[in-house]
Structures are given as structure tokens and as C-alpha cells.
Design a protein around this motif. Structure first.
Motif, PDB file in Angstrom:
ATOM      1  N   SER A 155      -2.825   3.001  37.837  1.00  0.00           N
ATOM      2  CA  SER A 155      -3.498   1.552  38.164  1.00  0.00           C
ATOM      3  C   SER A 155      -2.831  -0.055  37.546  1.00  0.00           C
ATOM      4  N   GLU A 212     -13.592   0.366  36.952  1.00  0.00           N
ATOM      5  CA  GLU A 212     -13.236  -0.545  37.043  1.00  0.00           C
ATOM      6  C   GLU A 212     -12.203  -1.641  37.071  1.00  0.00           C
ATOM      7  N   GLU A 244     -10.129  -0.021  38.454  1.00  0.00           N
ATOM      8  CA  GLU A 244      -8.909   0.024  39.267  1.00  0.00           C
ATOM      9  C   GLU A 244      -9.496  -0.750  41.052  1.00  0.00           C
ATOM     10  N   ARG A 245     -11.182  -0.562  41.082  1.00  0.00           N
ATOM     11  CA  ARG A 245     -11.311  -2.333  41.402  1.00  0.00           C
ATOM     12  C   ARG A 245     -10.663  -3.275  41.511  1.00  0.00           C
ATOM     13  N   LYS A 246     -10.758  -3.326  40.701  1.00  0.00           N
ATOM     14  CA  LYS A 246      -9.973  -4.814  40.143  1.00  0.00           C
ATOM     15  C   LYS A 246      -8.646  -5.236  41.239  1.00  0.00           C
ATOM     16  N   SER A 260      -7.501  -3.366  42.910  1.00  0.00           N
ATOM     17  CA  SER A 260      -7.438  -3.082  44.906  1.00  0.00           C
ATOM     18  C   SER A 260      -7.648  -4.050  45.208  1.00  0.00           C
ATOM     19  N   GLU A 261      -9.219  -5.128  44.990  1.00  0.00           N
ATOM     20  CA  GLU A 261      -9.181  -6.245  44.917  1.00  0.00           C
ATOM     21  C   GLU A 261      -8.394  -7.625  45.185  1.00  0.00           C
ATOM     22  N   TYR A 262      -7.202  -7.161  44.101  1.00  0.00           N
ATOM     23  CA  TYR A 262      -6.064  -8.173  44.082  1.00  0.00           C
ATOM     24  C   TYR A 262      -4.728  -7.851  45.077  1.00  0.00           C
ATOM     25  N   ASN A 263      -5.214  -6.316  45.051  1.00  0.00           N
ATOM     26  CA  ASN A 263      -3.745  -6.291  45.950  1.00  0.00           C
ATOM     27  C   ASN A 263      -4.286  -5.844  47.817  1.00  0.00           C
ATOM     28  N   ALA A 264      -5.099  -6.768  47.662  1.00  0.00           N
ATOM     29  CA  ALA A 264      -5.625  -6.541  49.450  1.00  0.00           C
ATOM     30  C   ALA A 264      -5.403  -8.239  49.963  1.00  0.00           C
TER      31      ALA A 264
END
Length: 160
Positions: free
Chosen positions: A102, A150, A152-154, A156-160
Motif C-alpha cells: 500500500s 484503512e 489501502e482505502r486512504k 485508493s482515495e488519494y490516487n483517485a
């Protein structure tokens, strides 16, 4: 007047298949047993090696704090994370592998690496250290599961 061309199809023998032991290649059970025994013999060193890798990761973070987050310190941090991504599972910590993966996703691209939030970098490093310190090896542990998901979610949100 039509001419008939005669030809012959020659199919060479498939010796590669015989050399590989079939469709997917053969695995010598004796060689596999030797490799597993060698790995088992090294398992006593895994804790120390993991701690050595954590020290390198922490040193890379300290460089960021001391010298600033620049191309050189970011690359050093990335390489430490990448090493842990590969070694975590080998050393008995698949959760560390996942958290390090991550972190790598967060800072993988050198052209955008310096934009990564330091707080998210620190969260990954602290999470990795906490997992090892608490002997939380995989995501079957409820805290480990929540933490890695959490992170990984953060990312993913940052990379989106």
C-alpha cells in the motif's frame, strides 16, 4: 492447366515439453523438500532480519524528517517499502507485505511521489512497526484487518 504443388508437413518433436516435465513444468519433490528445510532452518533469523528491515525503514523516514521530503529521500523510503513488500510474507508477516504494498502504491510514481501526504507515509510506517511489535502477522487479527484496510482505502482515495 492447373499445377498441383505437393508439400510435406514436418512436425519436429516437442523436446521442450519433455525437459520441463509436462504442461506446466515438473517440480522435483526432493529439491522442494530441501528448499523448505533450508527455509525452516533460517526461520530462527526471521525476527532479527525483520527488525533490521524495520530499522532501515525508520532510518529512511528519519532522513525525510532531517533532510526534507525530496526526490532522494523519497526514493530511499520507496526502496525500503519495496523491500518489505517482498520480505514481509517470507518472514512470516503477510500483513506487513500488504501494508508495504500500500505504501509503495502511494509513492510508486517518481513524478508524483513528492505530493504524497507525509501523514499517510507515517501511518503506513507506524502500522508496519506496530504489526511486527504486536506480532500481528495477517489480517485474521481484527486490529490488523481494520488497519490495513484503512491504509489501502486512504491510498485508493488519494490516487483517485
Amino acid at each position: 492447366m492447373s499445377q498441383q504443388i505437393q508439400g510435406q508437413v514436418i512436425s519436429p518433436p516437442n523436446t521442450l515439453q519433455a525437459k520441463l516435465g509436462g504442461r506446466f513444468g515438473g517440480i522435483d519433490p526432493e529439491a522442494l523438500a530441501k528448499a523448505e528445510a533450508a527455509l525452516k532452518g533460517l526461520a530462527n533469523n526471521f525476527a532479527q532480519w525483520m527488525n533490521d528491515e524495520l530499522a532501515k525503514l525508520d532510518a529512511a523516514r528519519e532522513r525525510v524528517r532531517a533532510e526534507g521530503y525530496n526526490a532522494e529521500t523519497a526514493e530511499s523510503l520507496y526502496f525500503r517499502a519495496h523491500d518489505l513488500k517482498g520480505l514481509g510474507s517470507t518472514y512470516g508477516f503477510p500483513l506487513v507485505t500488504r501494508m508495504a504494498a500500500s505504501l509503495c502504491r502511494l509513492i510508486d510514481d517518481p513524478s508524483t511521489r513528492l505530493k504524497a501526504p507525509i501523514v499517510l507515509l507515517d501511518a503506513h510506517i507506524d502500522g508496519i512497526k506496530a504489526a511486527v511489535r504486536g506480532n500481528i502477522q495477517d489480517d485474521s487479527h481484527p486490529v490488523g484487518k481494520v488497519l490495513v484496510e484503512e491504509l489501502e482505502r486512504k491510498v485508493s482515495e488519494y490516487n483517485a
